[in-house]
Scaffold this active site. Structure first.
Site, PDB file in Angstrom:
ATOM      1  N   GLU A  44      27.970  46.473  85.547  1.00 14.52           N
ATOM      2  CA  GLU A  44      28.686  46.812  86.792  1.00 14.52           C
ATOM      3  C   GLU A  44      29.066  45.594  87.632  1.00 14.52           C
ATOM      4  O   GLU A  44      29.431  45.708  88.789  1.00 14.52           O
ATOM      5  CB  GLU A  44      27.844  47.791  87.643  1.00 14.52           C
ATOM      6  CG  GLU A  44      28.281  49.243  87.503  1.00 14.52           C
ATOM      7  CD  GLU A  44      27.869  49.901  86.187  1.00 14.52           C
ATOM      8  OE1 GLU A  44      27.314  49.208  85.301  1.00 14.52           O
ATOM      9  OE2 GLU A  44      28.133  51.099  86.023  1.00 14.52           O
ATOM     10  N   ARG A  95      20.478  47.712  80.821  1.00 10.98           N
ATOM     11  CA  ARG A  95      21.828  48.282  81.018  1.00 10.98           C
ATOM     12  C   ARG A  95      22.831  47.211  80.610  1.00 10.98           C
ATOM     13  O   ARG A  95      23.046  46.222  81.327  1.00 10.98           O
ATOM     14  CB  ARG A  95      21.986  48.698  82.481  1.00 10.98           C
ATOM     15  CG  ARG A  95      23.287  49.357  82.805  1.00 10.98           C
ATOM     16  CD  ARG A  95      23.127  50.871  82.891  1.00 10.98           C
ATOM     17  NE  ARG A  95      24.370  51.481  83.324  1.00 10.98           N
ATOM     18  CZ  ARG A  95      24.534  52.055  84.504  1.00 10.98           C
ATOM     19  NH1 ARG A  95      23.539  52.107  85.361  1.00 10.98           N
ATOM     20  NH2 ARG A  95      25.683  52.591  84.813  1.00 10.98           N
ATOM     21  N   HIS A 143      32.281  46.746  89.444  1.00  6.73           N
ATOM     22  CA  HIS A 143      32.727  47.424  90.666  1.00  6.73           C
ATOM     23  C   HIS A 143      34.100  46.933  91.125  1.00  6.73           C
ATOM     24  O   HIS A 143      34.832  47.653  91.783  1.00  6.73           O
ATOM     25  CB  HIS A 143      31.711  47.237  91.793  1.00  6.73           C
ATOM     26  CG  HIS A 143      30.491  48.086  91.614  1.00  6.73           C
ATOM     27  ND1 HIS A 143      30.566  49.418  91.303  1.00  6.73           N
ATOM     28  CD2 HIS A 143      29.169  47.800  91.696  1.00  6.73           C
ATOM     29  CE1 HIS A 143      29.343  49.919  91.203  1.00  6.73           C
ATOM     30  NE2 HIS A 143      28.484  48.948  91.427  1.00  6.73           N
ATOM     31  N   GLU A 144      34.446  45.702  90.806  1.00  8.62           N
ATOM     32  CA  GLU A 144      35.748  45.183  91.254  1.00  8.62           C
ATOM     33  C   GLU A 144      36.881  45.574  90.302  1.00  8.62           C
ATOM     34  O   GLU A 144      38.049  45.266  90.585  1.00  8.62           O
ATOM     35  CB  GLU A 144      35.663  43.661  91.414  1.00  8.62           C
ATOM     36  CG  GLU A 144      35.473  42.900  90.117  1.00  8.62           C
ATOM     37  CD  GLU A 144      34.859  41.511  90.329  1.00  8.62           C
ATOM     38  OE1 GLU A 144      33.688  41.434  90.764  1.00  8.62           O
ATOM     39  OE2 GLU A 144      35.538  40.515  90.055  1.00  8.62           O
TER      40      GLU A 144
END
Ligand code: FAD
Ligand code: NAP
Ligand code: SF4
Length: 702
Positions: free
Chosen positions: A188, A238, A276-277
């Site tokens: 992420e 993750r 996220h970006e």
């Protein structure tokens, strides 16, 4: 014995030192309960209310209740929201962190309650790196992220070593707090990802440069964590398998890292999709169900650890199909457990039609988190309020009429009946759902139908007397001897005062979405709120909705199915389905169109319409409508105006609504107790989140 319908989902997973009871993980979600609620502290201090102040510090009790219900609901393993391994790793100032014993003590109530409910729980360790929304943020290199105003400090070599030790210490503290494992957040776009990707790592020491150097950080983290916790503790890593940003990893690099993570001592590999970006939707409702499980499949056979897949898995059949296909060994669902704590129990018992399905709207979960509000769920307002939002049996059984079966009326009728009242629900239309019946027709919003299926079943289970095709009148409501009448009659579209508004080329959104009036090739939409955007999406779409077809979705957003391109996107162009119409989306305000849409989804709607060449006009003044089209004046940057005619076949008005409550005054005159909910109460800024919450709350007081 294998489960008859979901043999793969309900198969146990033996990890050697422990066994998971099924293949479902509740994925990590930040709820906002992890931090002290300073707004409530201030409110409490202002009102001199000790209870409010105490409540503001009761986050961990509330979290424990939240997780306890999900554990009792039968999920195989829960992963908590992210906890920072040190201060620099905070997502926000004073976010949850675990470095000392007093921080770990707060978590003991969580692990105790989850274990007592028969569940297992792992704590996610998350170092935000350059995504940290505070001045102490650090990163491999001092490069500001596009989503935080704070430029991070580059970690020194000593700082890197210390951070690795902090991960190990954090994991050890989690173990002492009673957790069954930890999840190391390596995706992420957070710190670990920032080390791995060229995009964010410009170091020239042993932590940067070659891929071997860039992946050293996560490998060292996993090794040190394993050393700290010993062999009998779950370590989920993750792994960012599809970064969806330029300068991200390709498949070969991802596989190499996966193998090294296995060797370093991880127990399970979870899949991360998108930083996220990234400017590609990964969990929004327009993403096809299970639309990224193909990503996890790419590493199958390359590592021997159990693999978890994720993103837009919201019903047991989707999970079962993914597992049966062999895309992964486990599925992670996060928001679906906000929507329904009992998802697994209901699936196991064959009560799938009772599942309150997550519709992936983000409106009450992620949007709240990004607005620094406590998370909850649009379809389940009790989520994260388990200690205070309890539906108790009524002390006196009343006869209740609910007028209108939109989201507000449905929630109110079901909760009232659940409490033991006798409920009659009147609906003028031939089906329940109100405006949701229009919402579900928007390409990418098909999931909204699930909420109607859920409510339909609940009406049946709680024996609500549903009267369809029945427009309730004051007379019958007066004569039937109801103790309470709830008006949930919704809204009517706002009438406009533009000369020519009665012209035959003017439609309301109801004409288009409900009555399916034929719309020409050139259209102007008046009003660019949620409904204006939705109508534009509806009209701009060709024959199919890409949210129902994974390959079409990947093409629309320019994603490389083979992940050969860095980040799965670099150098690729989008193949947006062509828009059959010329569409003008208009608003009077001069601000950016769609500024009021959801924080985490507004950009998707804007991008999608721009890609389809929808023309967005702002600073508009509507002059008149005639055979030629819509006459407007456009305010320019220097504040001068320019007249223009939009030569269109149709004009669709999406200019907001007004409450529809024509029964109210007469009922009140007859001294009948009336409650207004949903749009009938306040139409401005009404959404289904408010409608369902208010409907439920009013029913809890009857
Ligand atoms: P309504 O849904 O309007 O329901 C009122 C019901 O009352 C209707 O079924 C009507 O037939 C019935 N009724 C009226 N008078 C009588 C009578 N006398 N007797 C019997 N029945 C009567 N919200 C979101 O949160 N997220 C979204 O993404 C979203 N998308 C939307 C997309 C579209 C295209 C539209 C149109 C709306 C969308 N909304 C969305 C808004 C959301 O649907 C509304 O906020 C919600 O439906 C309001 O609920 P309600 O129960 O107050 O009213
Ligand atoms: P809205 O969001 O309030 O938008 C109304 C639009 O009409 C605005 O663009 C407004 O902009 C314009 N308008 C208002 N008065 C006008 C007038 N007198 N003349 C001309 N234009 C006027 O309402 P909505 O689009 O009808 O949506 C209703 C609710 O449904 C929303 O509150 C939203 O929460 C919910 N919804 C949500 C979503 C979602 O994706 N989350 C999707 C659909 C609907 P100007 O005043 O600048 O012209
Ligand atoms: Fe799902 Fe919407 Fe609820 Fe979030 S608010 S959990 S996205 S239904």
């Amino acid at each position: 014995m294998a489960h008859p319908r979901y043999p793969h989902l309900f198969e146990t997973l033996d990890l050697g030192f422990t066994t998971l009871k099924n293949r479902a993980i509740m994925g990590s979600m930040h709820t906002g309960l992890e931090e002290v609620n300073y707004k409530n502290v201030i409110r409490g201090l202002k009102n001199r209310s000790r209870d409010q102040v105490a409540d503001a510090f009761a986050g961990y009790q509330k979290l424990a209740a939240f997780y306890e219900e999900r554990a009792a609901g039968g999920v195989g393993l829960i992963v908590t929201g992210g906890v920072a391994p040190n201060r620099a790793g905070w997502v926000l100032p004073f976010a949850g962190k675990m470095t000392h014993f007093w921080e770990r003590r707060k978590h003991e109530i969580i692990t105790e309650k989850v274990h007592r409910a028969g569940g297992k729980i792992a704590m996610q360790i998350l170092h935000a790196g350059r995504y940290g929304y505070h001045p102490l943020a650090v990163a491999p290199s001092s490069i500001k992220s596009p989503i935080s105003p704070f430029k991070p400090k580059a970690l020194s070599k000593r700082g890197v070593r210390r951070t690795i030790e902090d991960y190990a210490n954090c994991a050890k503290q989690a173990q002492l707090a009673g957790y069954d494992g930890v999840e190391i957040m390596g995706s992420e776009g957070y710190l670990i990802n920032q080390f791995i990707a060229k995009r964010t790592n410009r170091r020239t020491d042993e932590w940067g440069g070659s891929y071997e150097n860039r992946m050293r950080f996560p490998i060292e983290v996993v090794k040190h964590v394993r050393e700290a916790v010993g062999p009998h503790f779950i370590i989920i890593y993750r792994l960012s398998m599809l970064d969806l940003v330029e300068g991200g990893s390709n498949l070969e690099e991802v596989i190499t890292l996966g193998k090294r993570i296995e060797a370093a001592g991880a127990t399970i590999i979870n899949t991360g999709i998108g930083w996220h970006e990234a400017r590609i939707p990964t969990i929004g409702t327009m993403v096809p169900r299970g639309g990224f499980s193909w990503v996890t499949r790419q590493i199958k056979g390359e590592v021997s650890l159990p693999l978890v897949t994720t993103n837009r898995i919201n019903m047991p059949q989707i999970a079962e199909d993914i597992l049966a296909r062999g895309d992964a060994d486990m599925v992670s669902m996060a928001r679906p457990f906000l929507a329904d704590a009992d998802l697994m129990k209901k699936s196991e018992d064959g009560r799938e039609d009772e599942i309150n399905t997550c519709i992936a709207c983000n409106q009450a979960c992620l949007d709240h988190t990004f607005e620094l509000k406590q998370a909850t769920c649009l379809v389940n307002p009790r989520a994260c309020y388990e200690t205070s939002f309890n539906i108790k049996p009524a002390t006196t059984r009343k006869k209740i009429a609910v007028v209108g079966a939109g989201p507000a009326g449905l929630a109110c009728a079901v909760t009232s009946a659940e409490r033991g009242h006798e409920v009659v629900l009147y609906e003028a239309d031939s089906q329940i759902g109100g405006q949701f019946n229009m919402a579900k027709k928007i390409p990418g919003k098909e999931e909204f139908q699930e909420t109607l299926r859920y409510f339909g079943k609940q009406l049946e289970l709680h024996q609500v007397k549903l009267q369809l095709n029945h427009r309730a009148t004051v007379e019958e409501l007066g004569q039937a001897g109801f103790d309470e009448v709830i008006l949930a009659t919704g809204v009517k579209p706002r009438g406009l005062n533009i000369p020519g508004i009665d012209h035959e080329k003017v439609y309301s959104y109801v004409d288009v979405l409900k009555h399916k009036k034929p719309v020409g090739d050139k259209v102007a939409i008046i009003g660019a709120g949620g409904i204006g955007f939705d109508v534009a999406e509806y009209l701009a779409h060709g024959s199919t909705s890409t949210s129902l077809d994974v390959n079409a979705f990947l093409k629309e957003w320019g994603i490389d199915h083979s992940i050969q391109a860095p980040g799965g996107v670099e150098g690729l162009s989008k193949d947006t389905p062509s828009n059959p119409r010329t569409i003008y989306l208009c608003q009077r305000k001069t601000s950016k169109l769609g500024a009021g849409l959801g924080k985490t989804t507004g950009w998707i709607h804007r991008t999608s319409l721009k890609d389809k060449n929808v023309q967005m006009l702002r600073g508009i003044s509507y002059q008149k409508i005639d055979d030629q089209g819509l006459h407007i004046e456009v305010q320019k940057k220097d504040k001068s105006t320019q007249a223009q005619v939009l030569e269109v076949d149709h004009i669709v008005v999406c200019a907001g609504q007004e409450p529809l409550r024509d029964l109210q005054s007469e009922l009140t005159e007859k001294k009948i107790s009336v409650h207004l909910i949903g749009g009938a109460d306040v139409a401005a800024e009404l959404d289904a989140k408010r409608a369902i919450r208010q409907g439920t709350k009013v029913a809890m007081r009857l």
